[in-house]
Design a protein around this motif. Structure first.
Motif, PDB file in Angstrom:
ATOM      1  N   PHE A  12     -21.728 -27.108 -44.640  1.00 55.70           N
ATOM      2  CA  PHE A  12     -21.603 -25.920 -45.481  1.00 55.70           C
ATOM      3  C   PHE A  12     -20.147 -25.457 -45.563  1.00 55.70           C
ATOM      4  O   PHE A  12     -19.690 -24.998 -46.613  1.00 55.70           O
ATOM      5  N   ARG A  13     -19.399 -25.612 -44.471  1.00 58.08           N
ATOM      6  CA  ARG A  13     -17.980 -25.245 -44.483  1.00 58.08           C
ATOM      7  C   ARG A  13     -17.215 -26.111 -45.481  1.00 58.08           C
ATOM      8  O   ARG A  13     -16.358 -25.609 -46.212  1.00 58.08           O
ATOM      9  N   LEU A  14     -17.529 -27.396 -45.548  1.00 53.74           N
ATOM     10  CA  LEU A  14     -16.872 -28.286 -46.519  1.00 53.74           C
ATOM     11  C   LEU A  14     -17.155 -27.852 -47.949  1.00 53.74           C
ATOM     12  O   LEU A  14     -16.263 -27.880 -48.808  1.00 53.74           O
ATOM     13  N   VAL A  57     -11.851 -15.846 -41.707  1.00 55.42           N
ATOM     14  CA  VAL A  57     -12.865 -16.669 -41.034  1.00 55.42           C
ATOM     15  C   VAL A  57     -12.277 -18.031 -40.713  1.00 55.42           C
ATOM     16  O   VAL A  57     -12.400 -18.540 -39.601  1.00 55.42           O
ATOM     17  N   ARG A  58     -11.597 -18.648 -41.671  1.00 48.57           N
ATOM     18  CA  ARG A  58     -11.052 -19.997 -41.509  1.00 48.57           C
ATOM     19  C   ARG A  58      -9.876 -20.070 -40.552  1.00 48.57           C
ATOM     20  O   ARG A  58      -9.441 -21.159 -40.191  1.00 48.57           O
ATOM     21  N   SER A  59      -9.351 -18.922 -40.108  1.00 44.68           N
ATOM     22  CA  SER A  59      -8.191 -18.941 -39.205  1.00 44.68           C
ATOM     23  C   SER A  59      -8.518 -19.554 -37.845  1.00 44.68           C
ATOM     24  O   SER A  59      -7.620 -19.882 -37.083  1.00 44.68           O
ATOM     25  N   ASP A  60      -9.792 -19.722 -37.550  1.00 45.91           N
ATOM     26  CA  ASP A  60     -10.240 -20.330 -36.298  1.00 45.91           C
ATOM     27  C   ASP A  60     -11.331 -21.337 -36.651  1.00 45.91           C
ATOM     28  O   ASP A  60     -12.336 -20.960 -37.257  1.00 45.91           O
ATOM     29  N   PRO A  61     -11.161 -22.610 -36.306  1.00 44.55           N
ATOM     30  CA  PRO A  61     -12.146 -23.621 -36.704  1.00 44.55           C
ATOM     31  C   PRO A  61     -13.529 -23.424 -36.084  1.00 44.55           C
ATOM     32  O   PRO A  61     -14.496 -24.027 -36.536  1.00 44.55           O
ATOM     33  N   THR A 101     -14.699 -31.376 -36.885  1.00 45.89           N
ATOM     34  CA  THR A 101     -15.004 -31.503 -38.310  1.00 45.89           C
ATOM     35  C   THR A 101     -14.205 -30.534 -39.180  1.00 45.89           C
ATOM     36  O   THR A 101     -14.468 -30.432 -40.383  1.00 45.89           O
ATOM     37  N   ASP A 102     -13.247 -29.830 -38.602  1.00 44.58           N
ATOM     38  CA  ASP A 102     -12.453 -28.849 -39.354  1.00 44.58           C
ATOM     39  C   ASP A 102     -11.640 -29.552 -40.444  1.00 44.58           C
ATOM     40  O   ASP A 102     -10.757 -30.352 -40.146  1.00 44.58           O
ATOM     41  N   PRO A 103     -11.913 -29.237 -41.715  1.00 41.54           N
ATOM     42  CA  PRO A 103     -11.173 -29.893 -42.798  1.00 41.54           C
ATOM     43  C   PRO A 103      -9.701 -29.482 -42.868  1.00 41.54           C
ATOM     44  O   PRO A 103      -8.909 -30.146 -43.529  1.00 41.54           O
ATOM     45  N   ARG A 104      -9.320 -28.429 -42.171  1.00 42.76           N
ATOM     46  CA  ARG A 104      -7.939 -27.971 -42.190  1.00 42.76           C
ATOM     47  C   ARG A 104      -7.126 -28.485 -41.011  1.00 42.76           C
ATOM     48  O   ARG A 104      -5.959 -28.164 -40.889  1.00 42.76           O
TER      49      ARG A 104
END
Length: 105
Positions: A12-14, A57-61, A101-104
């Motif tokens: 879902f994050r992707l 939210v995305r600042s931390d995987p 799995t963090d895309p960043r």
């Protein structure tokens, strides 16, 4: 089961990363519909966040945005609740999957 839940959330994050890339980069205030990043593969609920909220939210995987009440206490803890959404942080092994799995990253 914890790894399956974590992998669902990563999927879902992707999807949300694709939504984020498709928005108007000049508009930081308009609410954007993102997919709930909870661990349920059947969830199709949307949450609305501003781009700034999404970036927070995305600042931390290990953090994910979910519909309030969609948390799974065995794999995450709620760290913030808002009217439109909640933010959860992954615990232990599910946190490792989130980082992997963090895309960043």
């Amino acid at each position: 089961m914890q790894e399956r839940i974590a992998r669902n959330e990563a999927t879902f994050r992707l999807i949300n990363e694709d939504i984020e890339r498709g928005r108007d980069a000049e508009d930081d205030r308009t609410l954007v519909g993102f997919v709930c990043e909870c661990g349920s593969a059947e969830c199709s609920r949307l949450i609305e966040l501003t781009p700034a909220e999404y970036e927070q939210v995305r600042s931390d995987p290990c953090r994910f945005a979910i519909v309030n009440g969609h948390e799974v206490p065995s794999v995450e803890t709620v760290i913030e609740r808002h009217d439109r959404y909640a933010i959860v942080r992954k615990l232990a092994s599910s946190g490792a999957v989130a980082k992997e799995t963090d895309p960043r990253a």
